[in-house]
Design a protein around this motif. Sequence first.
Motif, mmCIF file in Angstrom:
data_model
loop_
_atom_site.group_PDB
_atom_site.id
_atom_site.type_symbol
_atom_site.label_atom_id
_atom_site.label_comp_id
_atom_site.label_asym_id
_atom_site.label_seq_id
_atom_site.Cartn_x
_atom_site.Cartn_y
_atom_site.Cartn_z
ATOM 1 N N VAL A 186 55.896 43.053 51.407
ATOM 2 C CA VAL A 186 55.536 42.738 50.024
ATOM 3 C C VAL A 186 56.080 41.350 49.694
ATOM 4 O O VAL A 186 57.263 41.070 49.935
ATOM 5 N N VAL A 187 55.223 40.499 49.183
ATOM 6 C CA VAL A 187 55.615 39.155 48.768
ATOM 7 C C VAL A 187 55.480 39.065 47.255
ATOM 8 O O VAL A 187 54.451 39.460 46.686
ATOM 9 N N GLY A 188 56.524 38.611 46.582
ATOM 10 C CA GLY A 188 56.442 38.488 45.129
ATOM 11 C C GLY A 188 57.316 37.376 44.642
ATOM 12 O O GLY A 188 58.071 36.784 45.396
ATOM 13 N N LEU A 228 51.891 40.626 46.482
ATOM 14 C CA LEU A 228 50.943 40.729 47.601
ATOM 15 C C LEU A 228 51.462 41.764 48.586
ATOM 16 O O LEU A 228 52.667 41.855 48.814
ATOM 17 N N ARG A 229 50.551 42.522 49.159
ATOM 18 C CA ARG A 229 50.918 43.434 50.252
ATOM 19 C C ARG A 229 50.204 43.002 51.512
ATOM 20 O O ARG A 229 48.987 42.797 51.511
ATOM 21 N N LEU A 230 50.991 42.850 52.566
ATOM 22 C CA LEU A 230 50.462 42.445 53.858
ATOM 23 C C LEU A 230 50.845 43.507 54.886
ATOM 24 O O LEU A 230 51.774 44.288 54.662
ATOM 25 N N GLN A 231 50.135 43.523 55.989
ATOM 26 C CA GLN A 231 50.479 44.423 57.094
ATOM 27 C C GLN A 231 50.643 43.581 58.348
ATOM 28 O O GLN A 231 49.810 42.706 58.619
ATOM 29 N N THR A 232 51.702 43.867 59.086
ATOM 30 C CA THR A 232 51.956 43.036 60.264
ATOM 31 C C THR A 232 52.529 43.853 61.413
ATOM 32 O O THR A 232 53.019 44.971 61.221
ATOM 33 N N ASP A 233 52.456 43.254 62.565
ATOM 34 C CA ASP A 233 53.087 43.820 63.751
ATOM 35 C C ASP A 233 54.608 43.875 63.510
ATOM 36 O O ASP A 233 55.171 42.928 62.960
ATOM 37 N N PRO A 234 55.294 44.953 63.905
ATOM 38 C CA PRO A 234 56.740 45.042 63.659
ATOM 39 C C PRO A 234 57.529 43.850 64.210
ATOM 40 O O PRO A 234 58.535 43.446 63.634
ATOM 41 N N ASP A 235 57.065 43.256 65.314
ATOM 42 C CA ASP A 235 57.783 42.107 65.882
ATOM 43 C C ASP A 235 57.764 40.893 64.963
ATOM 44 O O ASP A 235 58.591 39.978 65.104
ATOM 45 N N LEU A 236 56.809 40.863 64.022
ATOM 46 C CA LEU A 236 56.677 39.705 63.142
ATOM 47 C C LEU A 236 57.170 40.000 61.717
ATOM 48 O O LEU A 236 57.039 39.156 60.831
ATOM 49 N N ALA A 237 57.737 41.189 61.511
ATOM 50 C CA ALA A 237 58.221 41.557 60.169
ATOM 51 C C ALA A 237 59.671 41.124 60.004
ATOM 52 O O ALA A 237 60.448 41.187 60.961
ATOM 53 N N PRO A 238 60.069 40.692 58.791
ATOM 54 C CA PRO A 238 61.484 40.356 58.593
ATOM 55 C C PRO A 238 62.353 41.602 58.695
ATOM 56 O O PRO A 238 61.941 42.694 58.319
ATOM 57 N N ARG A 239 63.577 41.412 59.224
ATOM 58 C CA ARG A 239 64.486 42.560 59.386
ATOM 59 C C ARG A 239 65.214 42.885 58.088
ATOM 60 O O ARG A 239 65.772 43.965 57.939
ATOM 61 N N HIS A 240 65.322 41.886 57.210
ATOM 62 C CA HIS A 240 66.068 42.042 55.962
ATOM 63 C C HIS A 240 65.173 41.612 54.810
ATOM 64 O O HIS A 240 64.153 40.959 55.027
ATOM 65 N N TYR A 279 60.210 36.194 47.087
ATOM 66 C CA TYR A 279 60.898 37.178 47.920
ATOM 67 C C TYR A 279 59.912 37.848 48.865
ATOM 68 O O TYR A 279 58.706 37.916 48.589
ATOM 69 N N VAL A 280 60.463 38.322 49.975
ATOM 70 C CA VAL A 280 59.665 38.997 51.002
ATOM 71 C C VAL A 280 60.428 40.268 51.381
ATOM 72 O O VAL A 280 61.578 40.203 51.818
ATOM 73 N N VAL A 281 59.781 41.409 51.169
ATOM 74 C CA VAL A 281 60.424 42.700 51.447
ATOM 75 C C VAL A 281 59.621 43.404 52.532
ATOM 76 O O VAL A 281 58.429 43.668 52.344
ATOM 77 N N GLY A 282 60.264 43.703 53.646
ATOM 78 C CA GLY A 282 59.576 44.396 54.735
ATOM 79 C C GLY A 282 59.942 45.868 54.766
ATOM 80 O O GLY A 282 61.036 46.254 54.347
#
Length: 407
Positions: free
Chosen positions: A274-276, A231-243, A255-258
């Motif tokens: 990206v969520v997979g 899955l591909r998502l788009q989010t505000d940078p404040d809500l994205a994972p740092r790692h 897994y979640v890749v920002g």
Amino acid sequence: MRDLLVVGGGIIGLAVAWRALGAGLSVTVLDPDAGDGATRAAAGMLAPATEAEFTEDAALALHLAAAGRWLTFAADLEAAAGTGVGLRESGTLTLAYDDTDAALLRRLLALQARHAVSSRALTIAEARRHEPLLGPRLSGAAWVPGDHAVDPRAVHAALQRAIADGHGAVVPRAAVRLARHEGRVVGALDDAGRVHRAGSTVVAAGWASAPLLADLPEVTVPVRPVKGQTLRLQTDPDLAPRHVVRGLVQGRPVYVVGRSPATEGPWAGHCEIVVGATTEENPDDRRATAGGVFALLRDARALLPAIDEAALVEVTPRARPATPDNLPLVGPTHVPGLHLATGHHRNGILLAPLTAEIVVAGLTGSWFDVDVTRADPPTLLAALRASDPRRFPSPDPDTRRTDGGPR
Ligand code: GLY
């Protein structure tokens, strides 16, 4: 007539083509839709440690060696193409949701320690300091500083540009069969009836390599499709994972890749996430399923609830090319002129630079003369041997060579 024909223009095929151009070979790549296979779905984890499997020591050695090549590969490619490839060296946070997941995480940490991989258990409080947006229910956490991520679509675009600049050709046609002359593979016939002649041919067509080579009695290519949805998502940078966040949620891996914020396009200022990924013993039917999307979102939001606020912009179902022993098929075959670069299963992005290095070494006559920079060369050498395409016996014993393969 070219020195090299590469069948398949995913990240593996293009990495081989680009490095072969760099070695002075003339190159054509055949693919009707380059980059639209497994490369399109891939999140881009460079994760030898967090993707490690019990009892797969050769694969782990190969993956560690591959990870060690990514920095140079990314720097070379960015310089050649003049574009970024989205390499983020931010490490990976591994999370366990319940107590059973935490027990498995402890076993994974022990496996990583046995292989001298740098990783350490964290308290939940420490994990929250790394990643403040974690969900309320967690039973365990670990930090893997050496597992990173890259943007596979950016890598693919950069490879296309670098290949064009290097006077390589990417022809938007499908190979329908290989061309042979006196036993040697001398190129391929495309779906418009044109023969692309070449001194050597590398088949890097993912799971489709198996049907393409089905009528060659001398080679066995036991590659099967294993479907995965991302899955591909788009989010505000404040809500994205740092790692990169890798989790186990009631036994299910997720897994979640920002990515870094986009600077242009409709999502400028937002971060892609990206969520997979699902793992399904299914063909490449390109069908997104409600169950697959539901399961990924359920497990990802258990770890990172802020995902609820993101826009879901893409579901990408594609099939990975898997082999019976979970090792790729990389290098020359028993057939003169024919090399393979397929079967990379869950690690195609990670393995692309090392695969290109091995294949080009085989093409230029220096098979196994690859630069071994890892501290443990015998382990890497064993892993390279374990990836030899000649390890699967030919169905026709008369065509087996006894002197060619590394043993
Ligand atoms: N590399 C992760 C996957 O194949 O889903």
